[in-house]
Design a protein around this motif. Structure first.
Motif: not given
Lengths: 196, 196
Positions: A150-151, A188, A192, A196, B177, B184
């Motif tokens: 997902e990152r 920003v 990400v 984190g 996910e 996030r």
DNA sequence: GCCACAAGTCAACACGCATTGACATGGCGT
DNA sequence: ACGCCATGTCAATGCGTGTTGACTTGTGGC
């Protein structure tokens, strides 16, 4: 269409070579499709840009659609994710986004091309799979976060968003707004890619 | 184009009323352009969808381009920036982005429409100004940060990016996910709208 | 040096499009 | 009730498009 700002004579006069002209046509198609989109680009434009003849396109690529799909594949191609310096990455990106979108930059054209593809319901799924394989996966590897798919998603989305913003903004940011913008974008992105 | 899945007879039979037919044509144009894009949409399609006649469009809108620009303006229109609850905003957006892009949702069509415009060199500047006036300015007001134009820029860019990502992703995110993604995204947006 | 075939050229076709102008017609003011 | 003008209809035109087929020309093998 009209002008792609490319003197036709930049194309080196080839000897008779089917492979070379095919490649020239494909390259011209990538440029033209990126700038003008599928529909507004005529085969005659592409042929002129490639210094070739219209009739060869149906013959070599089986038609306009064949040419487009091949150009799409060639555009998404494994284009290695540069070995970015992680400590400079966010600031570099921010500085870039604060500038003006340069039509002459092939990366800008590539992005426009992909964005065009994204807006068409027929090509969108194809693009989705290609992005997954050749964009998201490398980013995830670069982030070094095996579990965090997902990152990569979030980073890609933000990246794309700033590219679009720069595209419709047109001009570069100036003065105080620029510095503030760069600062905020850097923060920003760091948020990400940082842990984190 | 072809089917916009709209039985032509859903259009209530109007009495002779130029304003009403004009409005009907404009509405049909917004739909059609959003789904099919500028080039793939023919005036005949729009006229059929509006239950009207092709020839009226050049008459009322001065041609296809005139109709397009007017449809664009109407689409961007001050469309009330919902009085979002600031405390719920980021999470609501994140949840939305984790879902699938719904073609049936008029907002999705609108977005595709705007994205189409963003990739065309001719319509991009127009879009840029419209976004500035009708999107960035309201966001800045909403943020309540008179000096911080760049914050609206960043927020808009991120928002757009996630919309694009959702578009090319196709399906909704699932399971772990999804929750990680939502978390996030929420954090990212909070980082921008929060005091910084 | 010639020949066969690949490679490139050219004109023509059929099609869909936006746009135009002439024509028909409904509805409102009188 | 009627005439006039705005409103809607329709056929025709010109243009650009993708694609096709017949033609010419270059070039490597003999």
């Amino acid at each position: 269409m009209s002008d792609l700002a490319e003197p036709a004579h930049l194309v080196a006069p080839r000897r008779r070579d089917a492979g070379a002209t095919r490649a020239a046509i494909l390259e011209a198609a990538k440029r033209a499709f990126a700038v003008t989109g599928y529909d507004r680009t005529s085969l005659r434009d592409i042929a002129a840009l490639a210094g070739s003849d219209v009739a060869l396109i149906p013959r070599y690529f089986g038609g306009k659609e064949g040419l487009f799909t091949e150009a799409l594949k060639a555009t998404i191609a494994p284009d290695r994710l540069r070995d970015w310096d992680r400590s400079r990455f966010s600031r570099d990106v921010a500085e870039m986004m604060a500038g003006a979108a340069d039509i002459a930059d092939p990366r800008t054209r590539t992005f426009q091309f992909l964005l065009q593809a994204a807006t068409s319901p027929t090509t969108a799924p194809l693009l989705g799979r290609a992005v997954q394989e050749r964009f998201l996966a490398p980013i995830r590897d670069w982030l070094g976060d095996a579990a965090g798919q997902e990152r990569a998603r979030v980073l890609a989305a933000i990246y794309i968003g700033f590219l679009v913003e720069r595209l419709i903004r047109g001009a570069a940011l100036e003065g105080a707004e620029r510095t503030a913008f760069v600062e905020r974008v850097t923060a920003v992105i760091d948020g990400v890619i940082g842990p984190g």
